[in-house]
Design a protein around this motif. Structure first.
Motif, mmCIF file in Angstrom:
data_model
loop_
_atom_site.group_PDB
_atom_site.id
_atom_site.type_symbol
_atom_site.label_atom_id
_atom_site.label_comp_id
_atom_site.label_asym_id
_atom_site.label_seq_id
_atom_site.Cartn_x
_atom_site.Cartn_y
_atom_site.Cartn_z
ATOM 1 N N GLU A 129 -31.881 18.507 3.228
ATOM 2 C CA GLU A 129 -31.848 18.082 1.825
ATOM 3 C C GLU A 129 -33.241 17.590 1.439
ATOM 4 N N ILE A 130 -33.903 18.320 0.556
ATOM 5 C CA ILE A 130 -35.257 17.966 0.141
ATOM 6 C C ILE A 130 -35.321 17.980 -1.379
ATOM 7 N N GLU A 131 -35.792 16.917 -1.940
ATOM 8 C CA GLU A 131 -35.940 16.775 -3.385
ATOM 9 C C GLU A 131 -37.377 17.169 -3.758
ATOM 10 N N ILE A 132 -37.518 18.247 -4.500
ATOM 11 C CA ILE A 132 -38.847 18.720 -4.880
ATOM 12 C C ILE A 132 -39.225 18.105 -6.220
ATOM 13 N N LEU A 133 -40.319 17.370 -6.225
ATOM 14 C CA LEU A 133 -40.745 16.643 -7.413
ATOM 15 C C LEU A 133 -41.695 17.484 -8.264
ATOM 16 N N ASP A 134 -41.556 17.346 -9.582
ATOM 17 C CA ASP A 134 -42.591 17.851 -10.470
ATOM 18 C C ASP A 134 -43.477 16.668 -10.854
ATOM 19 N N SER A 135 -44.479 16.923 -11.666
ATOM 20 C CA SER A 135 -45.444 15.866 -11.967
ATOM 21 C C SER A 135 -44.806 14.682 -12.675
ATOM 22 N N LEU A 181 -35.613 12.319 1.042
ATOM 23 C CA LEU A 181 -36.851 13.008 1.400
ATOM 24 C C LEU A 181 -37.327 13.800 0.197
ATOM 25 N N MET A 182 -38.565 13.549 -0.217
ATOM 26 C CA MET A 182 -39.133 14.204 -1.386
ATOM 27 C C MET A 182 -40.401 14.971 -0.996
ATOM 28 N N ALA A 183 -40.673 16.039 -1.742
ATOM 29 C CA ALA A 183 -41.872 16.843 -1.518
ATOM 30 C C ALA A 183 -42.574 17.054 -2.845
ATOM 31 N N TRP A 184 -43.896 16.930 -2.791
ATOM 32 C CA TRP A 184 -44.711 17.176 -3.984
ATOM 33 C C TRP A 184 -46.004 17.843 -3.561
ATOM 34 N N ASP A 185 -46.524 18.704 -4.425
ATOM 35 C CA ASP A 185 -47.840 19.302 -4.198
ATOM 36 C C ASP A 185 -48.498 19.514 -5.547
ATOM 37 N N ILE A 186 -49.805 19.334 -5.591
ATOM 38 C CA ILE A 186 -50.513 19.496 -6.855
ATOM 39 C C ILE A 186 -50.409 20.922 -7.376
ATOM 40 N N ASN A 187 -50.194 21.872 -6.456
ATOM 41 C CA ASN A 187 -49.963 23.267 -6.829
ATOM 42 C C ASN A 187 -48.524 23.625 -6.480
ATOM 43 N N PRO A 188 -47.605 23.572 -7.443
ATOM 44 C CA PRO A 188 -46.185 23.815 -7.150
ATOM 45 C C PRO A 188 -45.908 25.176 -6.531
#
Length: 396
Positions: A273-279, A250-257
């Motif tokens: 368990e969440i994988e936070i993505l950068d750009s 499970l991954m999460a991304w947002d244009i505004n971190p």
């Protein structure tokens, strides 16, 4: 504080907010400067302010103007309060009611224009009529009242019955919501939720039932690869984690971190368990996702009961700008869907131009994709207004 002093405080705060101050910031600033006010005073004043914002036009029309005094005065009159006991002009009470104000309060709201009766900016009336058809007036009347407080039971840590028991031990009464087996509605002491053990130990999360339904609509299951593409604070990300039962990616991304800054702590509390993505990690992902969930930027018209000031901040130019942005987000997110996977588009908007029209445009530009299912919820269904559509990518 006396009841009249509470009204005076609400009048001052509404005037500040109507002049452009954000509501939450104004309330926080007032609370810091008013140490004499107890928790019940702060809660009562907050309720007065948000009630006034929800019904700004109708109450202002009855009270004689777009001012804090007119709104609060009309609000008390519609509740059959004894105005002469509250508006005395003595101590911290508001000034007495004038003869002119009494004449205005004697009018029937049915004499006002439709958009005033329904507390709606004029330019949005045809939008709601075309989007909701014959239900538009009933939906808007429902949004003049306070939203319920809903909880999502985190199945990674608990079940609904156990959560209700733990909540009750801390003074919070909640009951099941029939439309979703993980949803609870708080019926007593909602302000105790954040301090309850059920919340601090990750058994429940505050989340509107329609938002929960939107996350469940995505169809996340154990073992899947799932991306929450516009994660924001992560409420739906955590709901997806619960549906996946801790299995899969499970991954999460947002244009505004910065919007995701609290998500790591929330995930730890929830046992997720969440994988936070950068750009850069997002760009390298490729078409590997079984589900990409897109809670797209929108007007927020479906959440006006909770965020009523957003209603009055919405202008035609801002509404027009959402369409191109939604198209861009959909196009970007579709890149990460594997062949045969699902792209789930959701908004907390009630407007067709942000919902069905956006999906239709996407499909017209990508005829190899297909619409599997779509669903619309309004406050008449018990929660916020929401739209959701599940789109299927072509097979390889």
């Amino acid at each position: 504080m006396t009841p009249g002093a509470r009204l005076s405080a609400a009048i001052g705060l509404l005037d500040e907010i109507l002049a452009g101050a954000p509501a939450e910031r104004a309330l926080s600033r007032w609370a810091r400067a008013s140490r004499f006010a107890g928790s019940k005073d702060r809660a009562a004043i907050r309720d007065l302010v948000f009630e006034g914002l929800r019904r700004r036009r109708s109450l202002g029309w009855l009270g004689g103007g777009d001012t804090g005094r007119a709104i609060v005065l009309a609000g008390q009159a519609t509740e059959a309060a004894d105005l002469d006991m509250l508006f005395t002009g003595q101590g911290y009470d508001p000034a007495p009611v004038t003869p002119e104000e009494r004449d205005l309060l004697g009018r029937s709201i049915s004499e006002a224009p439709t958009s005033v009766q329904l507390d709606l900016p004029d330019f949005l009336l045809p939008e709601f009529q075309s989007s909701l058809g014959g239900d538009f007036a009933d939906v808007l009347r429902e949004m003049q009242s306070r939203a319920p407080v809903d909880l999502r039971v985190n199945t990674l840590k608990s079940n609904r019955n156990a959560a209700m028991v733990v909540l009750a031990r801390d003074g919070v009464a909640a009951e099941p919501v029939a439309t979703l087996e993980t949803a609870l509605r708080v019926v007593e002491n909602p302000r105790l939720v954040n301090a309850s053990r059920a919340y601090t130990q990750g058994m429940v999360e505050l989340q509107d039932v329609s938002s929960q339904i939107a996350a469940a609509f995505a169809g996340a299951r154990p073992g899947m690869t799932v991306l929450d593409y516009c994660a924001g604070g992560g409420g739906k990300t955590l709901a997806l984690a619960s549906d996946m039962k801790g299995q899969g990616r499970l991954m999460a991304w947002d244009i505004n971190p910065r919007r995701m800054k609290d998500l790591p702590d929330r995930a730890r509390r929830a046992g997720a368990e969440i994988e936070i993505l950068d750009s850069s990690s997002r760009a390298a992902l490729g078409p590997v996702c079984d589900i990409v969930f897109v809670d797209a930027p929108c007007s927020g018209t479906g959440a006006w009961r909770r965020q009523p000031e957003g209603k009055w901040a919405l202008v035609p130019e801002r509404l027009e700008a959402f369409g191109p942005l939604q198209q861009t987000v959909l196009a970007e997110a579709s890149v990460f869907v594997r062949p045969g996977g699902r792209l789930v588009y959701a908004t907390c908007s009630l407007l067709k131009r942000e919902n069905e029209d956006q999906v239709a445009r996407f499909l017209s530009e990508r005829p190899d994709w297909r619409l599997e299912e779509e669903r619309r919820l309004t406050p008449l269904d018990g929660g916020d207004g929401f739209y959701m559509a599940r789109l299927v990518a072509p097979e390889a």
